[in-house]
Design a protein around this motif. Sequence first.
Motif, PDB file in Angstrom:
ATOM      1  N   GLU A 186       7.270  14.550  -8.262  1.00 38.72           N
ATOM      2  CA  GLU A 186       8.005  14.138  -9.457  1.00 38.72           C
ATOM      3  C   GLU A 186       8.511  12.710  -9.281  1.00 38.72           C
ATOM      4  O   GLU A 186       8.777  12.267  -8.158  1.00 38.72           O
ATOM      5  N   TRP A 187       8.681  11.976 -10.388  1.00 36.38           N
ATOM      6  CA  TRP A 187       9.095  10.577 -10.293  1.00 36.38           C
ATOM      7  C   TRP A 187      10.488  10.412  -9.684  1.00 36.38           C
ATOM      8  O   TRP A 187      10.708   9.438  -8.964  1.00 36.38           O
ATOM      9  N   PRO A 188      11.454  11.330  -9.901  1.00 37.17           N
ATOM     10  CA  PRO A 188      12.737  11.140  -9.210  1.00 37.17           C
ATOM     11  C   PRO A 188      12.588  11.227  -7.689  1.00 37.17           C
ATOM     12  O   PRO A 188      13.237  10.477  -6.950  1.00 37.17           O
ATOM     13  N   LEU A 189      11.710  12.114  -7.229  1.00 37.57           N
ATOM     14  CA  LEU A 189      11.459  12.214  -5.791  1.00 37.57           C
ATOM     15  C   LEU A 189      10.799  10.939  -5.276  1.00 37.57           C
ATOM     16  O   LEU A 189      11.127  10.458  -4.185  1.00 37.57           O
ATOM     17  N   ALA A 190       9.885  10.370  -6.043  1.00 37.88           N
ATOM     18  CA  ALA A 190       9.244   9.111  -5.651  1.00 37.88           C
ATOM     19  C   ALA A 190      10.281   8.000  -5.534  1.00 37.88           C
ATOM     20  O   ALA A 190      10.223   7.189  -4.600  1.00 37.88           O
ATOM     21  N   LEU A 191      11.249   7.964  -6.443  1.00 46.88           N
ATOM     22  CA  LEU A 191      12.311   6.953  -6.361  1.00 46.88           C
ATOM     23  C   LEU A 191      13.178   7.158  -5.133  1.00 46.88           C
ATOM     24  O   LEU A 191      13.535   6.180  -4.445  1.00 46.88           O
ATOM     25  N   VAL A 192      13.503   8.406  -4.819  1.00 46.40           N
ATOM     26  CA  VAL A 192      14.330   8.689  -3.643  1.00 46.40           C
ATOM     27  C   VAL A 192      13.588   8.313  -2.366  1.00 46.40           C
ATOM     28  O   VAL A 192      14.170   7.712  -1.451  1.00 46.40           O
ATOM     29  N   ILE A 193      12.315   8.659  -2.283  1.00 48.20           N
ATOM     30  CA  ILE A 193      11.514   8.307  -1.100  1.00 48.20           C
ATOM     31  C   ILE A 193      11.444   6.794  -0.935  1.00 48.20           C
ATOM     32  O   ILE A 193      11.622   6.261   0.162  1.00 48.20           O
ATOM     33  N   THR A 194      11.187   6.085  -2.027  1.00 47.36           N
ATOM     34  CA  THR A 194      11.094   4.628  -1.974  1.00 47.36           C
ATOM     35  C   THR A 194      12.423   4.000  -1.578  1.00 47.36           C
ATOM     36  O   THR A 194      12.461   3.096  -0.739  1.00 47.36           O
ATOM     37  N   ALA A 195      13.521   4.474  -2.160  1.00 45.43           N
ATOM     38  CA  ALA A 195      14.838   3.940  -1.811  1.00 45.43           C
ATOM     39  C   ALA A 195      15.158   4.208  -0.344  1.00 45.43           C
ATOM     40  O   ALA A 195      15.675   3.324   0.357  1.00 45.43           O
ATOM     41  N   GLY A 196      14.844   5.402   0.140  1.00 39.81           N
ATOM     42  CA  GLY A 196      15.068   5.711   1.553  1.00 39.81           C
ATOM     43  C   GLY A 196      14.254   4.826   2.465  1.00 39.81           C
ATOM     44  O   GLY A 196      14.738   4.368   3.500  1.00 39.81           O
ATOM     45  N   HIS A 197      13.018   4.572   2.077  1.00 45.18           N
ATOM     46  CA  HIS A 197      12.155   3.700   2.880  1.00 45.18           C
ATOM     47  C   HIS A 197      12.707   2.278   2.908  1.00 45.18           C
ATOM     48  O   HIS A 197      12.726   1.625   3.955  1.00 45.18           O
ATOM     49  N   LEU A 198      13.147   1.783   1.764  1.00 45.95           N
ATOM     50  CA  LEU A 198      13.724   0.434   1.706  1.00 45.95           C
ATOM     51  C   LEU A 198      14.983   0.330   2.564  1.00 45.95           C
ATOM     52  O   LEU A 198      15.169  -0.651   3.295  1.00 45.95           O
ATOM     53  N   ALA A 235       0.829  -1.208   0.000  1.00 48.65           N
ATOM     54  CA  ALA A 235       0.000   0.000   0.000  1.00 48.65           C
ATOM     55  C   ALA A 235       0.861   1.254   0.000  1.00 48.65           C
ATOM     56  O   ALA A 235       0.545   2.228  -0.701  1.00 48.65           O
ATOM     57  N   TYR A 236       1.951   1.244   0.749  1.00 46.53           N
ATOM     58  CA  TYR A 236       2.851   2.406   0.792  1.00 46.53           C
ATOM     59  C   TYR A 236       3.452   2.662  -0.586  1.00 46.53           C
ATOM     60  O   TYR A 236       3.430   3.787  -1.085  1.00 46.53           O
ATOM     61  N   TYR A 237       3.991   1.600  -1.200  1.00 46.87           N
ATOM     62  CA  TYR A 237       4.613   1.762  -2.523  1.00 46.87           C
ATOM     63  C   TYR A 237       3.585   2.149  -3.576  1.00 46.87           C
ATOM     64  O   TYR A 237       3.871   2.944  -4.473  1.00 46.87           O
ATOM     65  N   ALA A 238       2.379   1.612  -3.473  1.00 46.84           N
ATOM     66  CA  ALA A 238       1.319   1.977  -4.415  1.00 46.84           C
ATOM     67  C   ALA A 238       0.929   3.442  -4.237  1.00 46.84           C
ATOM     68  O   ALA A 238       0.673   4.149  -5.220  1.00 46.84           O
ATOM     69  N   GLY A 239       0.901   3.912  -3.000  1.00 47.29           N
ATOM     70  CA  GLY A 239       0.582   5.315  -2.737  1.00 47.29           C
ATOM     71  C   GLY A 239       1.630   6.244  -3.310  1.00 47.29           C
ATOM     72  O   GLY A 239       1.289   7.273  -3.923  1.00 47.29           O
ATOM     73  N   ILE A 240       2.907   5.911  -3.130  1.00 47.98           N
ATOM     74  CA  ILE A 240       3.983   6.726  -3.700  1.00 47.98           C
ATOM     75  C   ILE A 240       3.878   6.709  -5.233  1.00 47.98           C
ATOM     76  O   ILE A 240       4.029   7.744  -5.891  1.00 47.98           O
ATOM     77  N   GLY A 241       3.596   5.533  -5.802  1.00 53.60           N
ATOM     78  CA  GLY A 241       3.441   5.428  -7.251  1.00 53.60           C
ATOM     79  C   GLY A 241       2.264   6.249  -7.755  1.00 53.60           C
ATOM     80  O   GLY A 241       2.350   6.904  -8.799  1.00 53.60           O
ATOM     81  N   ALA A 242       1.156   6.239  -7.008  1.00 56.24           N
ATOM     82  CA  ALA A 242      -0.017   7.016  -7.413  1.00 56.24           C
ATOM     83  C   ALA A 242       0.271   8.514  -7.359  1.00 56.24           C
ATOM     84  O   ALA A 242      -0.137   9.262  -8.254  1.00 56.24           O
ATOM     85  N   LEU A 243       0.998   8.950  -6.316  1.00 52.34           N
ATOM     86  CA  LEU A 243       1.358  10.370  -6.239  1.00 52.34           C
ATOM     87  C   LEU A 243       2.237  10.785  -7.415  1.00 52.34           C
ATOM     88  O   LEU A 243       2.068  11.872  -7.970  1.00 52.34           O
ATOM     89  N   ALA A 244       3.156   9.912  -7.793  1.00 53.84           N
ATOM     90  CA  ALA A 244       4.013  10.219  -8.941  1.00 53.84           C
ATOM     91  C   ALA A 244       3.208  10.196 -10.243  1.00 53.84           C
ATOM     92  O   ALA A 244       3.411  11.044 -11.115  1.00 53.84           O
ATOM     93  N   LEU A 245       2.305   9.244 -10.360  1.00 54.83           N
ATOM     94  CA  LEU A 245       1.485   9.142 -11.564  1.00 54.83           C
ATOM     95  C   LEU A 245       0.577  10.358 -11.730  1.00 54.83           C
ATOM     96  O   LEU A 245       0.392  10.864 -12.840  1.00 54.83           O
ATOM     97  N   LEU A 246       0.032  10.843 -10.618  1.00 53.85           N
ATOM     98  CA  LEU A 246      -0.838  12.020 -10.658  1.00 53.85           C
ATOM     99  C   LEU A 246      -0.042  13.318 -10.679  1.00 53.85           C
ATOM    100  O   LEU A 246      -0.620  14.400 -10.671  1.00 53.85           O
ATOM    101  N   GLN A 247       1.263  13.211 -10.702  1.00 51.20           N
ATOM    102  CA  GLN A 247       2.188  14.338 -10.756  1.00 51.20           C
ATOM    103  C   GLN A 247       2.060  15.263  -9.549  1.00 51.20           C
ATOM    104  O   GLN A 247       2.254  16.467  -9.650  1.00 51.20           O
ATOM    105  N   VAL A 248       1.693  14.690  -8.410  1.00 52.04           N
ATOM    106  CA  VAL A 248       1.719  15.440  -7.158  1.00 52.04           C
ATOM    107  C   VAL A 248       3.168  15.594  -6.729  1.00 52.04           C
ATOM    108  O   VAL A 248       3.566  16.639  -6.219  1.00 52.04           O
TER     109      VAL A 248
END
Length: 72
Positions: A40-52, A25-38
């Motif tokens: 940017e996708w590089p920020l979504a990657l950084v957030i996801t990598a930091g979370h991992l 659910a967390y990763y899907a939420g980050i992906g949805a925010l990036a998809l809706l352009q809330v």
Amino acid sequence: MRRYARQIDLPVLGSVAVPPPDKVAYYAGIGALALLQVIEWPLALVITAGHLLADQHLSGLARGLGGALESA
């Protein structure tokens, strides 16, 4: 990295580990925010990598603490 208990079999990839539902659910939420352009996708990657990385670090600390408690 920790192995997830749930596995699914995909025709081309074979057996693939599935993370727990809260992480999906967390990763899907980050992906949805990036998809809706809330965000940017590089920020979504950084957030996801930091979370991992944080999750991996915390599970290593918990494993070490558990080992110390078992040996005491």
